[in-house]
Design a protein around this motif. Structure first.
Motif, mmCIF file in Angstrom:
data_model
loop_
_atom_site.group_PDB
_atom_site.id
_atom_site.type_symbol
_atom_site.label_atom_id
_atom_site.label_comp_id
_atom_site.label_asym_id
_atom_site.label_seq_id
_atom_site.Cartn_x
_atom_site.Cartn_y
_atom_site.Cartn_z
ATOM 1 N N ALA A 30 -39.679 14.929 -113.781
ATOM 2 C CA ALA A 30 -39.441 13.653 -114.457
ATOM 3 C C ALA A 30 -40.563 12.661 -114.185
ATOM 4 O O ALA A 30 -41.019 11.960 -115.091
ATOM 5 C CB ALA A 30 -38.100 13.074 -114.001
ATOM 6 N N THR A 81 -40.466 11.635 -118.088
ATOM 7 C CA THR A 81 -39.282 11.810 -118.912
ATOM 8 C C THR A 81 -38.099 11.036 -118.361
ATOM 9 O O THR A 81 -38.156 10.491 -117.255
ATOM 10 C CB THR A 81 -38.921 13.308 -119.028
ATOM 11 O OG1 THR A 81 -37.875 13.451 -119.984
ATOM 12 C CG2 THR A 81 -38.448 13.866 -117.699
ATOM 13 N N VAL A 136 -34.557 15.384 -118.582
ATOM 14 C CA VAL A 136 -34.271 16.268 -117.457
ATOM 15 C C VAL A 136 -33.068 17.156 -117.780
ATOM 16 O O VAL A 136 -33.062 18.362 -117.482
ATOM 17 C CB VAL A 136 -33.996 15.444 -116.179
ATOM 18 C CG1 VAL A 136 -33.472 16.334 -115.063
ATOM 19 C CG2 VAL A 136 -35.274 14.744 -115.721
#
Length: 550
Positions: free
Chosen positions: A73, A78, A83
């Motif tokens: 992440a 993200t 995830v």
């Protein structure tokens, strides 16, 4: 009288001769029941060792990524949704393809499908390691899941065809131990790799393991095909089942984002129900169905399938949050967080073979009920954890969880596969694994939604109670996304007292959501314990390699 006896004797001899001929006609061909293994190829215990390497690779990947999620992440920038897709894309592909893959094994042979699955899984894993965006990671995770689907039911089919009935449960016990240990040991291996190498190494490690599994499979595995193996494919059934499962899981994954009463969520849920209904109708009409619906007349088989779904829901859904709790709330390194999961791993390793022996002797019902009760106790215990819970109580609950899961992994597998005909062992293996993967995806999605709802509800209140500066709606959404992963949305250059207050609020809110998620998982485990009372020993357990020798 003597004449009558003579005639009767002659008739009896003819009947006996005819029965012998009939049995000979109906006996499995050499390809379906192995002759006594004299070398490496087809040796039962070596077959178990060979398939265990491949299965370990897939099971490890189900959770090894969990420990790498925070690093992925951060590196790829993200969100929580991204995830979840890294995890759910893999589980979804497995769940959608497993039953079809089992049918492929029944049709073309489990050895071939196992070897193709191993090779493809290793290649897809290497591709993930070279990916530079979340989109590519998710895409290759889906591909990885499809190849994993090929080898998982094939492994069970090979064991069912190789081991005689009296030793099959012990083999499944060891097989379950490998899956359980790999699943639980993933965070430890992942922690070492993430901390000392990189998150990419979590995927690269599958390449050499896959090569070893492939070489062993080529040398050791022997193909076994049942006499009544399917000769055709149910393409419409495959499309309908795959579409229904995809629509269901997608609705559950995106439900919190779209809104559970939103039009898109309801549309996908309705689509899933329609596709499943059409699938059931089609399967009742087609000559060689993908899943013969008559299988589900067996109450134990149906109960075993539901049990796998509920067990995986509680276990994999709950485990998703533990790594964030250990790393982001307790501030542990990836290695330390993995080591804190050792009680779970150790108990599964110790208890799985013991569970296999107990199930062989006493049947699966009592061990399965006891296992799910222990799992429920562990889940309710973990729901009481706080931001400063010590290692000892945490280890107690994790050890209890491992003790509870072991007999379920072994017993539910025996119930499902043992209650299916030998010629459908691949489909039964796919059904067993599909139940586990669907449950894992459902658990991650539903418990993730539970966490998100609790955080969205509690964070604004806790933030205001701490007298922190007000946030705009956009800032609140960003803060909520961080808190859902155990993070603290501390602004750069924030004064130390403010940073400490924000961290305290974030962690308290996360733990509150995690506690609610574990409570839901505990309730699901209680329901699973009730379902387990419907299980019993497989009616077709003796249909495997009973004529073989070890």
């Amino acid at each position: 009288m003597v004449c009558q006896l003579s005639v009767a004797d002659t008739s009896l001899e003819r009947m006996t001769s005819q029965i012998t001929v009939d049995k000979a006609d109906k006996a499995p061909e050499p390809s379906s029941a192995p002759a006594p293994a004299k070398g490496l190829r087809g040796h039962p215990w070596l077959t178990l060792f060979s398939v265990a390497i491949g299965v370990m690779m897939v099971a490890l990947d189900g959770t090894i990524v969990a420990i790498a999620n925070p690093a992925i992440a951060k590196d790829l920038g993200t969100t929580m949704a991204g995830v979840q897709w890294i995890t759910n894309g893999y589980l979804l592909a497995l769940a959608v393809a497993l039953i079809t893959a089992g049918k492929l094994g029944d049709r073309f042979g489990h050895r071939q499908t196992f070897l193709i699955g191993v090779a493809g899984f290793a290649v897809a894993s290497g591709a993930i390691g070279f990916s530079s965006s979340v989109g590519l990671v998710v895409a290759f995770r889906v591909l990885q899941g499809l190849f994993g689907a090929l080898l998982m039911p094939a492994a069970l089919g090979l064991l069912r065809a190789t081991f005689p009935a009296e030793k099959l449960n012990m083999a499944i016990g060891i097989w379950g131990m490998v899956i359980g240990a790999s699943t639980a040991g993933g965070p430890i291996v992942g922690g070492l790799l993430v901390e000392h190498v990189s998150w990419q190494s979590v995927f690269f490690i599958n390449v050499p393991v896959g090569v070893i599994a492939l070489v062993l499979g080529l040398v050791i595995l022997k193909d076994h095909r049942a006499e009544n193996a399917p000769k055709s494919f149910d393409i419409p059934g495959i499309v309908l089942l795959s579409g229904g499962m995809f629509a269901l899981i997608l609705a559950l994954i995106k439900g919190s984002e779209w809104g559970w009463g939103g039009s898109r969520t309801l549309l996908f849920l309705a689509g899933a129900v329609l596709l499943f209904a059409l699938f059931a109708f089609w399967e009742s009409k087609v000559k060689e169905p993908l899943i013969p619906l008559g299988m589900f007349r067996s109450v134990p088989l149906s109960a075993g399938t539901v049990l796998m779904v509920l067990m995986a829901f509680a276990f994999m859904g709950g485990l998703f949050f533990v790594t964030f709790y250990l790393q982001n709330v307790h501030g542990m390194s990836p290695v330390d967080s993995g080591l804190h999961l050792l009680p779970l791993t150790a108990m599964m390793i110790v208890a799985s073979p013991i569970a296999g022996a107990l199930i062989t002797k006493f049947g699966p019902r009592v061990p399965l009920v006891g296992g799910m009760v222990a799992t429920a106790i562990a889940m309710f215990g973990m729901s009481t954890m706080t931001t400063d819970t010590a290692t000892l109580p945490m280890s107690l609950w994790l050890g209890m969880l491992g003790l509870g899961l072991a007999p379920v992994m072994v017993g539910a597998t025996e119930v499902i596969v043992g209650n299916a005909p030998l010629e459908l062992s691949g489909v039964a293996g796919g059904l067993q694994q599909a139940g586990m993967q669907v449950g894992g995806a459902l658990g991650t999605a539903v418990l993730g939604a539970v966490m998100a709802a609790r955080v969205d509800n509690d964070l604004p209140v806790n933030w205001a109670d701490a007298k922190l500066p007000p946030m705009t709606p956009e800032q609140l959404d960003q803060a909520s996304a961080a808190v859902q992963m155990g993070g603290a949305p501390v602004p750069p250059k924030a004064p130390e007292p403010v940073a400490e207050a924000i961290t305290s609020v974030a962690h308290d809110t996360f733990v509150s959501g995690m506690g609610l998620a574990f409570t839901v998982a505990g309730v699901v485990a209680v329901v699973a314990a009730l379902v387990a009372t419907l299980t019993k020993r497989g009616a077709n357990a003796d249909a495997g390699a009973g004529v073989g020798h070890i």
